[in-house]
Design a protein around this motif. Sequence first.
Motif, PDB file in Angstrom:
ATOM      1  N   LYS A 171       0.849  -1.191   0.000  1.00  0.00           N
ATOM      2  CA  LYS A 171       0.000   0.000   0.000  1.00  0.00           C
ATOM      3  C   LYS A 171       0.890   1.249   0.000  1.00  0.00           C
ATOM      4  CE  LYS A 171      -3.245   2.494   2.935  1.00  0.00           C
ATOM      5  NZ  LYS A 171      -4.159   2.449   4.083  1.00  0.00           N
ATOM      6  N   TRP A 172       1.936   1.176   0.794  1.00  0.00           N
ATOM      7  CA  TRP A 172       2.794   2.355   0.937  1.00  0.00           C
ATOM      8  C   TRP A 172       3.846   2.439  -0.164  1.00  0.00           C
ATOM      9  CZ3 TRP A 172       0.202   5.503   3.591  1.00  0.00           C
ATOM     10  CH2 TRP A 172      -0.637   5.050   4.624  1.00  0.00           C
TER      11      TRP A 172
ATOM     12  N   TRP B 148       1.841   4.241  -2.497  1.00  0.00           N
ATOM     13  CA  TRP B 148       1.787   5.634  -2.033  1.00  0.00           C
ATOM     14  C   TRP B 148       3.053   6.378  -2.469  1.00  0.00           C
ATOM     15  CZ3 TRP B 148       5.337   7.902   1.309  1.00  0.00           C
ATOM     16  CH2 TRP B 148       4.999   9.171   1.800  1.00  0.00           C
TER      17      TRP B 148
ATOM     18  N   LEU C 129       2.878   7.330  -5.986  1.00  0.00           N
ATOM     19  CA  LEU C 129       2.007   8.495  -6.189  1.00  0.00           C
ATOM     20  C   LEU C 129       2.696   9.802  -5.806  1.00  0.00           C
ATOM     21  CD1 LEU C 129      -1.448   7.121  -4.953  1.00  0.00           C
ATOM     22  CD2 LEU C 129      -0.671   7.432  -7.323  1.00  0.00           C
ATOM     23  N   GLN C 130       3.480   9.760  -4.736  1.00  0.00           N
ATOM     24  CA  GLN C 130       4.190  10.986  -4.339  1.00  0.00           C
ATOM     25  C   GLN C 130       5.195  11.388  -5.426  1.00  0.00           C
ATOM     26  OE1 GLN C 130       2.648  12.230  -1.749  1.00  0.00           O
ATOM     27  NE2 GLN C 130       1.694  10.212  -1.788  1.00  0.00           N
TER      28      GLN C 130
ATOM     29  N   GLU D 127      -5.249   8.463  -2.891  1.00  0.00           N
ATOM     30  CA  GLU D 127      -4.572   7.788  -1.788  1.00  0.00           C
ATOM     31  C   GLU D 127      -5.531   7.034  -0.881  1.00  0.00           C
ATOM     32  OE1 GLU D 127      -1.748  10.318   0.258  1.00  0.00           O
ATOM     33  OE2 GLU D 127      -1.002  11.046  -1.689  1.00  0.00           O
ATOM     34  N   LYS D 128      -6.741   7.553  -0.755  1.00  0.00           N
ATOM     35  CA  LYS D 128      -7.704   6.877   0.127  1.00  0.00           C
ATOM     36  C   LYS D 128      -8.105   5.510  -0.422  1.00  0.00           C
ATOM     37  CE  LYS D 128     -11.831   9.136  -1.805  1.00  0.00           C
ATOM     38  NZ  LYS D 128     -12.116   8.081  -2.796  1.00  0.00           N
TER      39      LYS D 128
ATOM     40  N   LEU E 139      -6.029   3.349  -1.736  1.00  0.00           N
ATOM     41  CA  LEU E 139      -4.923   2.397  -1.655  1.00  0.00           C
ATOM     42  C   LEU E 139      -5.193   1.397  -0.534  1.00  0.00           C
ATOM     43  CD1 LEU E 139      -1.800   4.721  -2.090  1.00  0.00           C
ATOM     44  CD2 LEU E 139      -2.954   3.339  -3.828  1.00  0.00           C
TER      45      LEU E 139
ATOM     46  N   GLU F  89       0.249   6.108   7.871  1.00  0.00           N
ATOM     47  CA  GLU F  89       1.275   6.678   6.998  1.00  0.00           C
ATOM     48  C   GLU F  89       2.302   5.601   6.683  1.00  0.00           C
ATOM     49  OE1 GLU F  89       2.630  10.505   9.103  1.00  0.00           O
ATOM     50  OE2 GLU F  89       2.419   9.042  10.710  1.00  0.00           O
TER      51      GLU F  89
END
Length: 811
Positions: free
Chosen positions: A132-133, A136, A139-140, A442-443, A445, A509
């Motif tokens: 998931k991260w 993330w 995406l960043q 992001e929500k 993910l 996070e």
Amino acid sequence: MAYSKEIDKKWQKKWKEGNLYRFDEKKPGKKFYTLEMFSYPSGANLHLGHWFNFAPADSFARFKSMQGYNVFHPMGFDAFGLPAENYAIKTGIHPQDSTIKNIATMKKQLEEMGATYDWNYSVETCMPDYYKWTQWLFLQLYKNGLAYKKEAPVNWCSSCNTVLANEQVINGACERCKTVVEKKKLNQWFFKITNYAEELLEGLETLDWPEATKKIQTNWIGKSKGAEITFKTENKDIDIKVFTTRPDTLCGVTYVVLAPESELVEKFTKPECQKAVEEYRQRTIHLSEIERMSTERTKTGTFTGSYAINPINGVKVPIWISDYVLEGYGTGCVMAVPAHDERDFEFAKKYQLPMIQVIDNREGTAELPYVEDGILINSNQFNGLTVEEAKKAIEKELEKTNSGKETISYKLKDWLVSRQRYWGAPIPMINCPDCGLVPVPEKDLPVLLPYDVEFKPDGESPLKKCKEFMHCTCPKCGKDALREPDTLDTFVCSSWYYLRYPDAKNEKEAFNKEIVDKMLPVDVYVGGKEHAAMHLIYARFITKALRDMEYLDFDEPFQKLVHQGMILGPDGNKMSKSKGNTVAPDTYIDAYGSDVFRLYLMFGFSYTDGGPWKDEGIKAISKYVSRVENLIDKVLKTNYKETEEVGEAEKSLLYVRSNTIKCMEEDIGIFQFNTAIARSMELVNELVKYESSEKVNKKLLMETIEDYIKIMSPLAPHFTEELWEKIGKAESVHKELWPKYKEEDLHLDTIEIPVQVNGKLKAVVKVGSQTSPEDVKEIVKKNTTIAEALKDKTIKKEVYVPKKIYSIVVS
RNA sequence: GCGGAUGUGGCGGAACUGGCAGACGCGCUAGACUUAGGAUCUAGUGGGAGACCGUGGGGGUUCAAGUCCUCUCAUCCGCACCA
């Protein structure tokens, strides 16, 4: 009970029950983050390479704890990747099932090693709570303009209908079906690591890394200063930009060369050359980059039919294509100066292209190709300038006409992260027919990797065939849309895992900023040097990118880096199942116990070099361990004639004790386990000797044995724990601090000074450690051997390096 | 091809910044103990009878070189989709 596997089990159980290795950030002591590159669960068992990496590194972690640091020492699994997928294709066992099973086995084995990992801080990259991260992170990077899509070639096997990894290409052919591999262009995701080229280069200076590794990264980044020069062409709309490190040779250009795959080729190919160009491009498709860069291969190429114009003198030069020009480096076009470049020279000779010499040596006798420094000739107004002067002058001249400028080029390429594979983290992007590329919010993910997927190779990304996965609604406009079917390179997963460990359970996070700023950077990172370029540069890039996005506040992830060597098979070759030269740790653990195996790995090899496995050595360590056991058993049951004096024998024991503590402290601190263990053997030898003295200072003897057990405890954690209990201690030895040696015990009353005459050792004289140089001189001269050697000779020179050596030159 | 390393006794390997090459261990030799020894303990162990010679090989710098410089040979590793 003699040391064995049973003792390992006894203590592993007690440690677990007592939570001995639980990390607590509130514990006293400065934090120390020590990390080994996490393992890839490809096979069911830990192999020798894992042991050699992890066991000594664990001893290092234990040592740091004893020095009073609050040590953080996590372990996890790099669980996505090609081997699990290939294994699945072969056996039908789903990658997720085999991976989860392998992880469980490896975890158990790591515990049997007696390692200090706290499994409450662990990551498994194939689990949704981790990837998931990873998504993330993607995406960043995307949001910050560091992820983009472009066309790029892949290895393609037209028979298997699939993309091949480089390692699946053997001599230019598919490893499975032997079909010749070709390059196929696909639209793929890239990370803009090149934005950080300069910082990645400069940052190396601040790191405590092996120099060789820094060099590899420096070369990988491949900075070179030069000029970008624009050649106008007959085709008025299209210019050719070349990158060169030798703008001074511009007047010597006799042709320009494009990479065959360059898009420009189509624009310049004249109809009469079409056929040859097409054929040539087809041939290039089958070549690897390594083959293309080889200077041994005969140069080949073909003419496009068009001409370019040299901006410095207006000379018309032909445009060729050749596979020695790579599209990915510089601009993908080179200006050819056959008189001053070996590759161009060879090429020009073969195709009978003209050569113009523009640099000569000072004598005017240079032979072509001449690549040394020199003076310009045949270059109009630049004649007579040196190479350095000419570079500047020509750049300046080109700037006037806007046809060139000084520039810096890097070999570093952007990082291709798309994989047309199943077993990886899905790329969290959506293709909407109306909105185009849309990032997954992001929500939403993680974008879950579906379990039921046909991943046998048939020409498409496996996820593309999974309708439930592919179809979604566009987050922007709500219409039907399709997901990105590719998955991420596993190097993406491993580029940030060290950030996740300290906050591994965070559900909100990827990691908490305060925690990573406190725990990072990693103080010591241990892993193979095969990662010198890729993993280690990707991780540095990701750290810097996240810093710029203000998710963390440090510049480099790994302050100190250590590479363990490789243990080869007994035949001196790399261990491999096909060669049948593998060594299975388990049989040794069963026979000797984990600590004997650990000690042997540390004693029998230099940690950074490794070497071929040898069976005999492990028996020696087993013998050493029983020798210690026998000694302690004997000491515990013997009634000695005791003394409280500190005489010669005691002084000698004190000296060896302090020396051992001091040397082991230094050696373990720099991963020199072999010499550390050698020193520990010296202490045992001394103890054995002392114990058999006529009178024994029992207090000193016991204190020394206690120190011995303590300093061995990081290296042989189970064995020393057992000994500690044996001598009557209730608490774990692993709660003890590293003993302090006494400087005064190391002080010797007399020292030995070797004396050389004409560079040859003639005698060794004993002097007091405080004896003045003048007195030493006198003692040397009185020595009979020296006096003999000096007889009838004239002393020409005398050098005395205090406490080291006395050297006399005579004639 | 480019890039990075490595080379020391019969073997694994030591040697900090140029300062007694071979620490520590294996193996080997001799001895002790033992019914036995592939167990244990003790001693010795780079080569050579010797002056001397010895760190892959050749040259060099230095009072002194495994270590620094130079050339050379051999082997290993990485090269961007294995991780």
